[in-house]
Design a protein around this motif. Structure first.
Motif, mmCIF file in Angstrom:
data_model
loop_
_atom_site.group_PDB
_atom_site.id
_atom_site.type_symbol
_atom_site.label_atom_id
_atom_site.label_comp_id
_atom_site.label_asym_id
_atom_site.label_seq_id
_atom_site.Cartn_x
_atom_site.Cartn_y
_atom_site.Cartn_z
ATOM 1 N N UNK A 18 39.563 28.540 48.908
ATOM 2 C CA UNK A 18 39.375 29.847 49.523
ATOM 3 C C UNK A 18 40.168 30.910 48.759
ATOM 4 N N UNK A 19 41.433 30.620 48.481
ATOM 5 C CA UNK A 19 42.271 31.567 47.736
ATOM 6 C C UNK A 19 41.739 31.762 46.319
ATOM 7 N N UNK A 20 41.343 30.679 45.657
ATOM 8 C CA UNK A 20 40.841 30.733 44.287
ATOM 9 C C UNK A 20 39.579 31.593 44.182
ATOM 10 N N UNK A 21 38.651 31.372 45.089
ATOM 11 C CA UNK A 21 37.388 32.107 45.002
ATOM 12 C C UNK A 21 37.505 33.556 45.440
ATOM 13 N N UNK A 24 41.929 39.369 41.412
ATOM 14 C CA UNK A 24 42.236 39.555 39.992
ATOM 15 C C UNK A 24 41.839 38.366 39.136
ATOM 16 N N UNK A 25 41.422 37.264 39.765
ATOM 17 C CA UNK A 25 41.078 36.062 38.999
ATOM 18 C C UNK A 25 42.297 35.399 38.388
ATOM 19 N N UNK A 26 43.466 35.637 38.959
ATOM 20 C CA UNK A 26 44.716 35.141 38.378
ATOM 21 C C UNK A 26 45.014 33.677 38.696
ATOM 22 N N UNK A 27 44.335 33.094 39.666
ATOM 23 C CA UNK A 27 44.604 31.701 40.013
ATOM 24 C C UNK A 27 43.847 30.801 39.040
#
Length: 62
Positions: free
Chosen positions: A38-41, A45-48
């Motif tokens: 959930x956090x990744x998608x 900023x696409x930082x994960x």
């Protein structure tokens, strides 16, 4: 904010993965994997970063 058990923010607002100090060496439990995805998608900023193997030390620096 979507996965507070997994990510912590420093004083500059930079998040890091807390279970393994941002190294990518600790596997996620099935429940944590849901929160991570959930956090990744939804990261604006696409930082994960994600990987099937640990990151090289230079890849873990912000």
């Amino acid at each position: 904010m979507l996965a507070p058990k997994l990510f912590e923010y420093d004083q500059d607002g930079i998040a890091s993965y807390t279970p393994d100090q941002n190294t990518g060496t600790e596997p996620l439990s099935p429940a944590d994997l849901i929160d991570f995805k959930l956090a990744y998608t939804r990261c604006p900023t696409g930082a994960i970063k994600r990987s099937d193997k640990p990151f090289a030390p230079e890849d873990t620096k912000a």
